[in-house]
Design a protein around this motif. Structure first.
Motif, short mmCIF file in Angstrom:
data_model
loop_
_atom_site.label_atom_id
_atom_site.label_comp_id
_atom_site.label_asym_id
_atom_site.label_seq_id
_atom_site.Cartn_x
_atom_site.Cartn_y
_atom_site.Cartn_z
N GLY A 49 0.83 -1.19 0.00
CA GLY A 49 0.00 0.00 0.00
C GLY A 49 0.87 1.24 0.00
N GLY A 50 0.23 2.38 -0.19
CA GLY A 50 0.96 3.64 -0.28
C GLY A 50 1.53 4.10 1.04
N GLY A 51 2.76 4.61 1.00
CA GLY A 51 3.37 5.23 2.17
C GLY A 51 3.94 4.28 3.20
N ASN A 52 3.98 2.98 2.92
CA ASN A 52 4.48 2.01 3.91
C ASN A 52 5.98 1.75 3.76
OD1 ASN A 52 1.96 1.65 5.00
ND2 ASN A 52 1.47 -0.05 3.66
N ASP A 66 -0.67 0.76 8.36
CA ASP A 66 -2.04 1.01 8.84
C ASP A 66 -2.02 1.71 10.19
OD1 ASP A 66 -3.10 -0.20 6.57
OD2 ASP A 66 -3.15 -2.18 7.52
N GLY A 67 -1.13 2.68 10.35
CA GLY A 67 -1.05 3.46 11.57
C GLY A 67 -0.37 2.76 12.74
N GLN A 68 0.14 1.56 12.53
CA GLN A 68 0.77 0.80 13.61
C GLN A 68 2.26 0.63 13.31
OE1 GLN A 68 -0.78 -3.16 14.14
NE2 GLN A 68 -0.06 -3.27 16.25
N GLU A 69 3.09 0.88 14.32
CA GLU A 69 4.53 0.72 14.16
C GLU A 69 4.89 -0.77 14.24
OE1 GLU A 69 7.77 3.30 16.15
OE2 GLU A 69 7.55 1.49 17.38
N LEU A 70 5.53 -1.27 13.19
CA LEU A 70 5.93 -2.68 13.14
C LEU A 70 7.44 -2.76 13.01
CD1 LEU A 70 3.22 -4.04 10.67
CD2 LEU A 70 3.18 -4.09 13.16
N CYS A 107 10.77 -11.33 4.63
CA CYS A 107 10.90 -10.79 5.98
C CYS A 107 9.51 -10.56 6.54
CB CYS A 107 11.69 -9.48 5.93
SG CYS A 107 11.96 -8.76 7.54
N LYS A 108 9.41 -10.59 7.86
CA LYS A 108 8.12 -10.31 8.50
C LYS A 108 8.30 -9.22 9.54
CE LYS A 108 6.07 -14.71 7.50
NZ LYS A 108 5.33 -15.85 7.97
N LEU A 109 7.22 -8.50 9.78
CA LEU A 109 7.20 -7.41 10.74
C LEU A 109 6.26 -7.78 11.89
CD1 LEU A 109 6.73 -4.50 8.16
CD2 LEU A 109 8.88 -5.24 9.20
N ILE A 110 6.56 -7.24 13.07
CA ILE A 110 5.79 -7.56 14.27
C ILE A 110 5.62 -6.29 15.09
CG2 ILE A 110 7.86 -8.27 15.52
CD1 ILE A 110 6.26 -10.40 16.93
N PRO A 126 2.53 -12.25 12.33
CA PRO A 126 3.40 -11.21 11.77
C PRO A 126 2.92 -10.79 10.38
CG PRO A 126 4.57 -13.30 11.95
CD PRO A 126 3.20 -13.52 12.46
N VAL A 127 3.31 -9.59 9.97
CA VAL A 127 2.93 -9.03 8.67
C VAL A 127 4.08 -9.27 7.69
CG1 VAL A 127 2.32 -6.90 7.46
CG2 VAL A 127 1.52 -7.28 9.79
N VAL A 128 3.75 -9.74 6.50
CA VAL A 128 4.76 -10.03 5.47
C VAL A 128 5.21 -8.72 4.83
CG1 VAL A 128 5.21 -11.24 3.30
CG2 VAL A 128 3.73 -12.27 5.02
N CYS A 129 6.52 -8.52 4.72
CA CYS A 129 7.09 -7.33 4.07
C CYS A 129 6.85 -7.36 2.57
CB CYS A 129 8.59 -7.27 4.30
SG CYS A 129 9.09 -6.80 5.94
N THR A 130 6.76 -6.18 2.00
CA THR A 130 6.74 -6.08 0.54
C THR A 130 8.17 -6.21 0.03
OG1 THR A 130 7.06 -3.69 0.57
CG2 THR A 130 4.78 -4.48 0.62
#
Length: 167
Positions: A45-48, A67-71, A127-130, A103-107
């Motif tokens: 998404g935009g700005g990530n 989405d407004g959350q620091e990962l 990579c994944k983010l948490i 965890p969130v998958v990195c682009t």
């Protein structure tokens, strides 16, 4: 069938025609600029793609706001804080599943940024983010499991020594 004797001349400023072999849009565009859009559970998404260095337990760690959350970067915090507490990254993923942490998958672009910063190894392509909250839960689980393991192993050692001494 008539064939033209002179091939068409293409320059960097020329626009390809409708019957051209060249695509009018670039083969790759950063996820923030992608005209295709869409979401597949990744941090797209935009700005990530803006990476910040944030402090976690006194050490600077790479983070993205999604989405407004620091990962924060999971492989980086694994290397810094968890590697000496658990058997490996597979153990961490097992703990994440048990703790119900997703965890969130990195682009692709975020992975490139993390590699450029040295947060992940050069050959890594995923990579994944948490979130910080989830990292703290994971860290506490790893440290508590380590304490229980050490306590049990010491107790077994003492019992083995006592039984050996009684012989």
């Amino acid at each position: 069938m008539a064939v033209s004797a002179t091939p068409p001349v293409l320059s960097p400023t020329s626009t390809p025609g409708a019957g051209s072999l060249f695509r009018p849009d670039p083969l790759y565009s950063s996820p923030a600029e992608s005209p295709r859009g869409g979401s597949n559970g990744s941090a797209g998404g935009g700005g990530n793609n803006e990476c910040k260095m944030v402090e976690v337990h006194g050490v600077k760690v790479a983070s993205f706001t999604v989405d407004g959350q620091e990962l924060i970067c999971l492989p980086q915090v694994f290397d810094l804080f968890l590697k000496h507490l658990v058997g490996g990254l597979h153990t961490v993923y097992t703990k994440l599943k048990r703790l119900d942490i997703c965890p969130v998958v990195c682009t692709v672009e975020q992975v490139r940024i993390l590699r450029g910063l040295g947060a992940i190894q050069p050959g890594v392509n995923r990579c994944k983010l948490i979130s910080r909250k989830d990292f703290e839960a994971l860290y506490n689980d790893c440290t508590n499991a380590r304490q229980v393991f050490l306590f049990v192993s010491r107790a077994v050692s003492v019992n083995q020594l006592q039984s050996f001494a009684l012989r």
